[in-house]
Design a protein around this motif. Sequence first.
Motif, mmCIF file in Angstrom:
data_model
loop_
_atom_site.group_PDB
_atom_site.id
_atom_site.type_symbol
_atom_site.label_atom_id
_atom_site.label_comp_id
_atom_site.label_asym_id
_atom_site.label_seq_id
_atom_site.Cartn_x
_atom_site.Cartn_y
_atom_site.Cartn_z
ATOM 1 N N ALA A 110 38.950 -11.120 11.829
ATOM 2 C CA ALA A 110 40.055 -10.327 12.431
ATOM 3 C C ALA A 110 40.449 -11.133 13.269
ATOM 4 C CB ALA A 110 39.720 -9.027 12.899
ATOM 5 N N LYS A 111 39.567 -11.612 14.251
ATOM 6 C CA LYS A 111 40.225 -12.627 15.248
ATOM 7 C C LYS A 111 41.186 -13.830 14.725
ATOM 8 C CE LYS A 111 38.941 -15.368 19.091
ATOM 9 N NZ LYS A 111 37.880 -16.121 19.911
ATOM 10 N N SER A 112 40.455 -14.465 13.605
ATOM 11 C CA SER A 112 41.062 -15.632 12.987
ATOM 12 C C SER A 112 42.341 -15.018 12.538
ATOM 13 C CB SER A 112 40.347 -16.440 11.772
ATOM 14 O OG SER A 112 39.042 -16.659 12.300
ATOM 15 N N LYS A 113 42.613 -14.033 11.691
ATOM 16 C CA LYS A 113 43.865 -13.500 11.191
ATOM 17 C C LYS A 113 44.864 -13.027 12.289
ATOM 18 C CE LYS A 113 45.700 -9.724 8.489
ATOM 19 N NZ LYS A 113 45.418 -8.400 7.679
ATOM 20 N N LEU A 114 44.284 -12.527 13.412
ATOM 21 C CA LEU A 114 45.275 -12.441 14.542
ATOM 22 C C LEU A 114 45.823 -13.564 15.272
ATOM 23 C CD1 LEU A 114 43.450 -9.158 15.972
ATOM 24 C CD2 LEU A 114 45.576 -9.134 14.829
ATOM 25 N N GLU A 115 45.047 -14.490 15.155
ATOM 26 C CA GLU A 115 45.347 -15.830 15.924
ATOM 27 C C GLU A 115 46.369 -16.475 14.940
ATOM 28 O OE1 GLU A 115 41.731 -17.905 16.537
ATOM 29 O OE2 GLU A 115 41.353 -16.946 18.506
ATOM 30 N N LYS A 116 46.118 -16.551 13.705
ATOM 31 C CA LYS A 116 46.986 -16.841 12.703
ATOM 32 C C LYS A 116 48.472 -16.193 12.818
ATOM 33 C CE LYS A 116 47.947 -18.150 7.798
ATOM 34 N NZ LYS A 116 49.103 -17.909 7.953
ATOM 35 N N GLU A 117 48.319 -15.040 12.985
ATOM 36 C CA GLU A 117 49.606 -14.042 12.900
ATOM 37 C C GLU A 117 50.399 -14.340 14.207
ATOM 38 O OE1 GLU A 117 48.566 -10.121 12.378
ATOM 39 O OE2 GLU A 117 48.502 -10.212 10.398
ATOM 40 N N LYS A 118 49.555 -14.687 15.285
ATOM 41 C CA LYS A 118 50.149 -15.048 16.641
ATOM 42 C C LYS A 118 50.807 -16.681 16.552
ATOM 43 C CE LYS A 118 48.785 -15.753 21.370
ATOM 44 N NZ LYS A 118 47.675 -16.054 22.407
ATOM 45 N N ALA A 119 50.073 -17.262 15.921
ATOM 46 C CA ALA A 119 50.675 -18.721 15.833
ATOM 47 C C ALA A 119 52.038 -18.582 14.817
ATOM 48 C CB ALA A 119 49.811 -19.652 15.084
ATOM 49 N N ASP A 120 52.149 -17.598 13.787
ATOM 50 C CA ASP A 120 53.157 -17.627 13.058
ATOM 51 C C ASP A 120 54.420 -16.974 13.613
ATOM 52 O OD1 ASP A 120 51.710 -18.844 10.933
ATOM 53 O OD2 ASP A 120 51.460 -16.742 9.927
ATOM 54 N N PHE A 121 53.823 -15.998 14.530
ATOM 55 C CA PHE A 121 54.965 -15.360 15.338
ATOM 56 C C PHE A 121 55.616 -15.988 16.219
ATOM 57 C CE2 PHE A 121 52.941 -11.009 14.284
ATOM 58 C CZ PHE A 121 53.900 -10.733 13.437
ATOM 59 N N LYS A 122 54.789 -16.892 16.792
ATOM 60 C CA LYS A 122 55.226 -17.885 17.934
ATOM 61 C C LYS A 122 56.181 -18.951 17.372
ATOM 62 C CE LYS A 122 53.568 -21.071 21.537
ATOM 63 N NZ LYS A 122 55.131 -21.579 21.736
ATOM 64 N N ALA A 123 55.779 -19.580 16.390
ATOM 65 C CA ALA A 123 56.496 -20.512 15.617
ATOM 66 C C ALA A 123 57.909 -19.731 15.043
ATOM 67 C CB ALA A 123 55.939 -20.982 14.170
ATOM 68 N N GLU A 124 58.015 -18.575 14.573
ATOM 69 C CA GLU A 124 59.132 -17.889 14.028
ATOM 70 C C GLU A 124 59.923 -17.630 15.498
ATOM 71 O OE1 GLU A 124 60.591 -13.838 12.203
ATOM 72 O OE2 GLU A 124 58.392 -14.421 12.155
ATOM 73 N N CYS A 125 59.367 -17.228 16.620
ATOM 74 C CA CYS A 125 60.138 -17.247 17.865
ATOM 75 C C CYS A 125 60.639 -18.610 18.436
ATOM 76 C CB CYS A 125 59.037 -16.607 18.987
ATOM 77 S SG CYS A 125 59.822 -16.238 20.655
ATOM 78 N N ASP A 126 59.964 -19.600 18.278
ATOM 79 C CA ASP A 126 60.520 -20.753 18.610
ATOM 80 C C ASP A 126 61.685 -21.233 17.748
ATOM 81 O OD1 ASP A 126 58.614 -21.070 20.612
ATOM 82 O OD2 ASP A 126 57.258 -22.464 19.247
ATOM 83 N N ASP A 127 61.544 -20.907 16.457
ATOM 84 C CA ASP A 127 62.511 -21.223 15.607
ATOM 85 C C ASP A 127 63.788 -20.276 16.040
ATOM 86 O OD1 ASP A 127 63.718 -22.304 13.132
ATOM 87 O OD2 ASP A 127 63.581 -20.306 12.493
ATOM 88 N N LEU A 128 63.629 -19.009 16.229
ATOM 89 C CA LEU A 128 64.651 -18.227 16.577
ATOM 90 C C LEU A 128 65.274 -18.568 17.763
ATOM 91 C CD1 LEU A 128 63.525 -14.734 15.476
ATOM 92 C CD2 LEU A 128 65.054 -15.931 14.566
#
Length: 135
Positions: free
Chosen positions: A46-64
């Motif tokens: 669950a922690k790994s999944k959340l960290e991956k989602e966090k990284a994805d959200f950060k990348a999406e945020c940076d892109d936006l």
Amino acid sequence: EAEMSKLKRDLEEARIQGEQQVAAMRKKQNDSINEVTDQLDQATKAKSKLEKEKADFKAECDDLQGQVAHLAKQKMSAEKNCKTLESQLGDLQARLDDATRQGADVGSQKARLAQESTELQRQLEEAESQIGQLT
């Protein structure tokens, strides 16, 4: 001796019960360890999944954020172009107004000159008529 035999049996039964209790406790402990291990594995996943989602959200945020910055630059450029075009439109409108005024002036001059030409033509014809009468 019967008492001794009974004590040995009781002792043997107590030892067997003790071993059974130890085995049951070991089994319970192993089950608990397995359960905790499973919970730990699930928590780790669950922690790994959340960290991956966090990284994805950060990348999406940076892109936006990059897109927003790009759009802001485009907006500034468009506003600058708009002001330039508005200024050019004002200049062209002033030139058009001037040309329209000059056209009206030329039209007035043409009408006046046509009138003068008609008057001069009439005077010429009168003069020719008078010359023709004199001769």
